[in-house]
Design a protein around this motif. Structure first.
Motif, PDB file in Angstrom:
ATOM      1  N   ARG A  93       0.433  -1.177  -0.398  1.00 40.85           N
ATOM      2  CA  ARG A  93      -0.200  -0.120  -0.496  1.00 40.85           C
ATOM      3  C   ARG A  93       1.028   1.397   0.215  1.00 40.85           C
ATOM      4  NH1 ARG A  93      -5.272   0.219  -1.250  1.00 40.85           N
ATOM      5  NH2 ARG A  93      -5.714   0.867   0.343  1.00 40.85           N
ATOM      6  N   ARG A  94       1.664   1.282  -0.451  1.00 42.78           N
ATOM      7  CA  ARG A  94       2.939   2.027  -0.555  1.00 42.78           C
ATOM      8  C   ARG A  94       4.086   2.019  -1.862  1.00 42.78           C
ATOM      9  NH1 ARG A  94       1.876   0.630   4.335  1.00 42.78           N
ATOM     10  NH2 ARG A  94       1.728   2.370   6.071  1.00 42.78           N
ATOM     11  N   ILE A  95       3.686   3.022  -2.423  1.00 44.94           N
ATOM     12  CA  ILE A  95       3.477   2.640  -4.409  1.00 44.94           C
ATOM     13  C   ILE A  95       4.407   3.982  -4.330  1.00 44.94           C
ATOM     14  CG2 ILE A  95       3.469   2.271  -6.951  1.00 44.94           C
ATOM     15  CD1 ILE A  95       1.889  -0.253  -5.331  1.00 44.94           C
ATOM     16  N   VAL A  96       5.572   4.158  -5.227  1.00 45.56           N
ATOM     17  CA  VAL A  96       6.220   5.774  -6.135  1.00 45.56           C
ATOM     18  C   VAL A  96       6.071   5.167  -7.369  1.00 45.56           C
ATOM     19  CG1 VAL A  96       7.373   7.046  -6.817  1.00 45.56           C
ATOM     20  CG2 VAL A  96       6.751   6.727  -4.257  1.00 45.56           C
ATOM     21  N   TYR A  97       4.823   5.544  -8.475  1.00 47.66           N
ATOM     22  CA  TYR A  97       5.452   4.799 -10.216  1.00 47.66           C
ATOM     23  C   TYR A  97       5.902   6.176 -10.850  1.00 47.66           C
ATOM     24  CZ  TYR A  97       4.256   3.561 -14.644  1.00 47.66           C
ATOM     25  OH  TYR A  97       4.066   3.759 -16.178  1.00 47.66           O
ATOM     26  N   ASP A 126      -7.660   3.326  -6.846  1.00 44.68           N
ATOM     27  CA  ASP A 126      -7.209   4.360  -6.337  1.00 44.68           C
ATOM     28  C   ASP A 126      -6.517   4.012  -5.539  1.00 44.68           C
ATOM     29  OD1 ASP A 126      -7.688   7.164  -4.602  1.00 44.68           O
ATOM     30  OD2 ASP A 126      -9.947   5.731  -2.597  1.00 44.68           O
ATOM     31  N   LEU A 127      -5.339   3.241  -5.593  1.00 44.16           N
ATOM     32  CA  LEU A 127      -3.957   2.876  -5.343  1.00 44.16           C
ATOM     33  C   LEU A 127      -3.453   4.023  -4.937  1.00 44.16           C
ATOM     34  CD1 LEU A 127      -2.716   0.439  -7.758  1.00 44.16           C
ATOM     35  CD2 LEU A 127      -4.699  -0.160  -6.412  1.00 44.16           C
ATOM     36  N   PRO A 128      -2.726   3.337  -3.643  1.00 43.93           N
ATOM     37  CA  PRO A 128      -1.586   4.926  -2.652  1.00 43.93           C
ATOM     38  C   PRO A 128      -0.872   5.384  -3.914  1.00 43.93           C
ATOM     39  CG  PRO A 128      -1.988   2.756  -1.081  1.00 43.93           C
ATOM     40  CD  PRO A 128      -2.728   2.185  -2.983  1.00 43.93           C
ATOM     41  N   VAL A 129      -0.946   5.767  -4.590  1.00 44.58           N
ATOM     42  CA  VAL A 129       0.591   5.615  -4.946  1.00 44.58           C
ATOM     43  C   VAL A 129       0.905   6.899  -5.363  1.00 44.58           C
ATOM     44  CG1 VAL A 129       1.665   5.198  -7.527  1.00 44.58           C
ATOM     45  CG2 VAL A 129      -0.156   3.644  -6.472  1.00 44.58           C
ATOM     46  N   THR A 130       2.348   7.466  -5.360  1.00 40.41           N
ATOM     47  CA  THR A 130       2.533   9.379  -5.604  1.00 40.41           C
ATOM     48  C   THR A 130       3.112   8.461  -7.101  1.00 40.41           C
ATOM     49  OG1 THR A 130       3.669   9.608  -3.795  1.00 40.41           O
ATOM     50  CG2 THR A 130       4.737  10.373  -5.752  1.00 40.41           C
ATOM     51  N   VAL A 131       2.511   9.107  -8.325  1.00 39.04           N
ATOM     52  CA  VAL A 131       3.275   9.046  -9.944  1.00 39.04           C
ATOM     53  C   VAL A 131       3.655  10.079  -9.724  1.00 39.04           C
ATOM     54  CG1 VAL A 131       2.304   8.903 -11.923  1.00 39.04           C
ATOM     55  CG2 VAL A 131       0.493   8.198 -10.217  1.00 39.04           C
ATOM     56  N   VAL A 167      18.234  14.125 -14.311  1.00 38.59           N
ATOM     57  CA  VAL A 167      17.828  13.150 -13.285  1.00 38.59           C
ATOM     58  C   VAL A 167      18.100  13.131 -11.879  1.00 38.59           C
ATOM     59  CG1 VAL A 167      17.930  12.062 -15.444  1.00 38.59           C
ATOM     60  CG2 VAL A 167      19.714  11.851 -13.842  1.00 38.59           C
ATOM     61  N   ARG A 168      19.050  13.822 -11.364  1.00 39.43           N
ATOM     62  CA  ARG A 168      18.823  13.789  -9.849  1.00 39.43           C
ATOM     63  C   ARG A 168      17.955  14.504  -9.044  1.00 39.43           C
ATOM     64  NH1 ARG A 168      25.040  17.053 -11.202  1.00 39.43           N
ATOM     65  NH2 ARG A 168      23.420  17.837 -12.454  1.00 39.43           N
ATOM     66  N   ASP A 169      17.818  15.332  -9.847  1.00 36.85           N
ATOM     67  CA  ASP A 169      16.311  15.880  -9.146  1.00 36.85           C
ATOM     68  C   ASP A 169      15.400  15.263  -9.229  1.00 36.85           C
ATOM     69  OD1 ASP A 169      17.571  18.454  -8.612  1.00 36.85           O
ATOM     70  OD2 ASP A 169      16.201  18.875 -10.371  1.00 36.85           O
ATOM     71  N   ILE A 170      15.061  14.392  -9.741  1.00 35.37           N
ATOM     72  CA  ILE A 170      14.172  13.470 -10.417  1.00 35.37           C
ATOM     73  C   ILE A 170      14.021  12.392  -8.967  1.00 35.37           C
ATOM     74  CG2 ILE A 170      13.363  11.523 -11.584  1.00 35.37           C
ATOM     75  CD1 ILE A 170      13.857  12.418 -13.927  1.00 35.37           C
ATOM     76  N   ALA A 171      15.612  11.904  -8.466  1.00 32.77           N
ATOM     77  CA  ALA A 171      15.578  10.797  -7.932  1.00 32.77           C
ATOM     78  C   ALA A 171      15.792  11.455  -6.567  1.00 32.77           C
ATOM     79  CB  ALA A 171      17.485   9.929  -8.311  1.00 32.77           C
ATOM     80  N   GLU A 172      15.502  12.501  -6.295  1.00 33.78           N
ATOM     81  CA  GLU A 172      15.682  13.118  -5.311  1.00 33.78           C
ATOM     82  C   GLU A 172      14.466  13.285  -4.233  1.00 33.78           C
ATOM     83  OE1 GLU A 172      17.102  17.096  -4.187  1.00 33.78           O
ATOM     84  OE2 GLU A 172      19.432  16.530  -5.033  1.00 33.78           O
ATOM     85  N   ILE A 173      12.805  13.395  -5.311  1.00 31.12           N
ATOM     86  CA  ILE A 173      11.827  12.908  -5.300  1.00 31.12           C
ATOM     87  C   ILE A 173      11.501  12.829  -5.146  1.00 31.12           C
ATOM     88  CG2 ILE A 173       9.547  14.445  -6.388  1.00 31.12           C
ATOM     89  CD1 ILE A 173      10.514  16.360  -7.315  1.00 31.12           C
ATOM     90  N   ALA A 174      12.174  11.308  -5.686  1.00 33.00           N
ATOM     91  CA  ALA A 174      11.335   9.787  -5.442  1.00 33.00           C
ATOM     92  C   ALA A 174      11.616   9.015  -4.225  1.00 33.00           C
ATOM     93  CB  ALA A 174      11.942   9.316  -6.591  1.00 33.00           C
ATOM     94  N   VAL A 175      12.857   9.810  -3.807  1.00 26.24           N
ATOM     95  CA  VAL A 175      13.534   9.075  -2.229  1.00 26.24           C
ATOM     96  C   VAL A 175      12.402  10.100  -1.389  1.00 26.24           C
ATOM     97  CG1 VAL A 175      15.619   9.356  -0.302  1.00 26.24           C
ATOM     98  CG2 VAL A 175      16.200   8.435  -3.437  1.00 26.24           C
ATOM     99  N   ALA A 176      12.493  10.794  -1.561  1.00 26.36           N
ATOM    100  CA  ALA A 176      11.440  11.599  -0.567  1.00 26.36           C
ATOM    101  C   ALA A 176       9.792  11.503  -0.800  1.00 26.36           C
ATOM    102  CB  ALA A 176      11.421  12.846  -0.578  1.00 26.36           C
ATOM    103  N   ALA A 177       9.278  10.555  -2.062  1.00 21.96           N
ATOM    104  CA  ALA A 177       8.340  10.433  -1.444  1.00 21.96           C
ATOM    105  C   ALA A 177       7.888   8.984  -1.345  1.00 21.96           C
ATOM    106  CB  ALA A 177       7.671  10.402  -3.322  1.00 21.96           C
ATOM    107  N   LEU A 178       9.007   7.992  -1.749  1.00 16.23           N
ATOM    108  CA  LEU A 178       8.925   6.992  -0.994  1.00 16.23           C
ATOM    109  C   LEU A 178       8.902   6.715   0.880  1.00 16.23           C
ATOM    110  CD1 LEU A 178      11.421   5.237  -3.967  1.00 16.23           C
ATOM    111  CD2 LEU A 178       9.097   4.225  -3.237  1.00 16.23           C
TER     112      LEU A 178
END
Length: 291
Positions: A93-97, A126-131, A167-178
């Motif tokens: 129930r914890r996903i980042v896509y 209605d999956l609990p996902v950060t897209v 891509v470093r900005d993308i990864a930072e935001i992905a890590v924070a969301a996860l």
């Protein structure tokens, strides 16, 4: 807090793995070849493939959070939908896509509309996902090295403009969301985050930037997509070259632009302004000239 990272050896996936490990998360890195992969200390290499259902079932049983990144391949939709379905089965129930900016409007571009198909599933159930919807990667232009050193910017991105993202900005935001999802006591609501760079770039603007950092004239290659597709089909499968040609054709008409308040929103998420193309170009130029 056990997090499975797919695409773990790729450009963004490897940055996400390192970022999570640095934050003390228990990271399971999915890879076809664990013996050949190099990960930070403490990262668990997990043998698996998103087309191999038994391996994915086994990998997902061991985690409570998923970072879903699948490459631009011919069966991308099968991989994404299958993995999301397996994650549902496993009770994750914890996903980042990782999707792409304009996934909902570039309906004629296979790898865009494929990602939007996964988004539609996320929305319907209605999956609990950060897209995450990032723009075109700045680092893609590193592949243009030979042409740039010869004075030519070879990507025909058009004249409307693309708000390229580091891509470093993308990864930072992905890590924070996860981490935000993994640390939450209850599943967080579904959300969509668009990630763009601070500058709207055209072929002419990019050639000017490269002229400055390389210290010599660089000219844009123009916007002949027929010629570009012919060249690229010599380096990649024809379906992939055509897919990218269709993307570039949409750049020529619509561009790839962020919202008017994108820089403000992303600065808040990152804790610093989004990285600029000129700075990356300077980094690459120094590395090339040193070599």
């Amino acid at each position: 807090m056990n997090i499975l990272v797919t695409g773990s050896t790729g450009t963004i996936g490897s940055l996400v793995v390192r970022g999570l490990a640095a934050q003390g998360a228990t990271v399971h890195a999915l890879t076809r070849n664990p013996d050949q992969a190099s990960f930070p200390a403490g990262v668990i290499a997990v043998k698996g493939d998103m087309t191999d259902i038994p391996s994915m079932r086994a990998a997902l049983k061991e985690v409570d959070t998923l970072f879903l990144l699948n490459a631009v391949v011919a069966d991308e939709v099968t991989q994404a939908i299958g993995t999301l379905s397996l994650a549902r089965e496993a009770g994750i129930r914890r996903i980042v896509y990782l999707s792409v900016l304009n996934s909902d409007v570039y309906t004629d571009v296979p790898h865009f509309t494929g990602k939007y198909t996964a988004e539609r599933m996320i929305e319907q159930f209605d999956l609990p996902v950060t897209v995450l919807r990032p723009s075109y990667f700045m680092q893609n232009d590193a592949a243009l090295k030979d042409g740039l050193l010869q004075g030519r910017y070879g990507m025909p991105i058009g004249n409307v403009g693309v708000a390229m993202v580091d891509v470093r900005d993308i990864a930072e935001i992905a890590v924070a969301a996860l981490l935000r999802r993994a640390r939450s006591a209850t599943p967080l609501p579904r959300e969509v985050i668009e990630i763009t760079g601070p500058d709207v770039l055209t072929g002419d603007a990019l050639a000017t930037i490269w002229s400055g950092v390389l210290g010599k004239p660089v000219t844009p290659a123009g916007n002949d997509l027929d010629a570009w597709e012919t060249v690229m089909a010599g380096f990649m499968p024809s379906w992939s070259a055509y897919d990218l040609r269709l993307m570039l054709a949409r750049f020529h008409v619509d561009g790839m632009l962020g919202k008017s308040n994108a820089v403000e929103l992303l600065t808040g998420l990152l804790g610093h302004p989004p990285r600029r193309y000129r700075d990356l170009a300077g980094e690459l130029a120094k590395a090339w000239q040193a070599a």
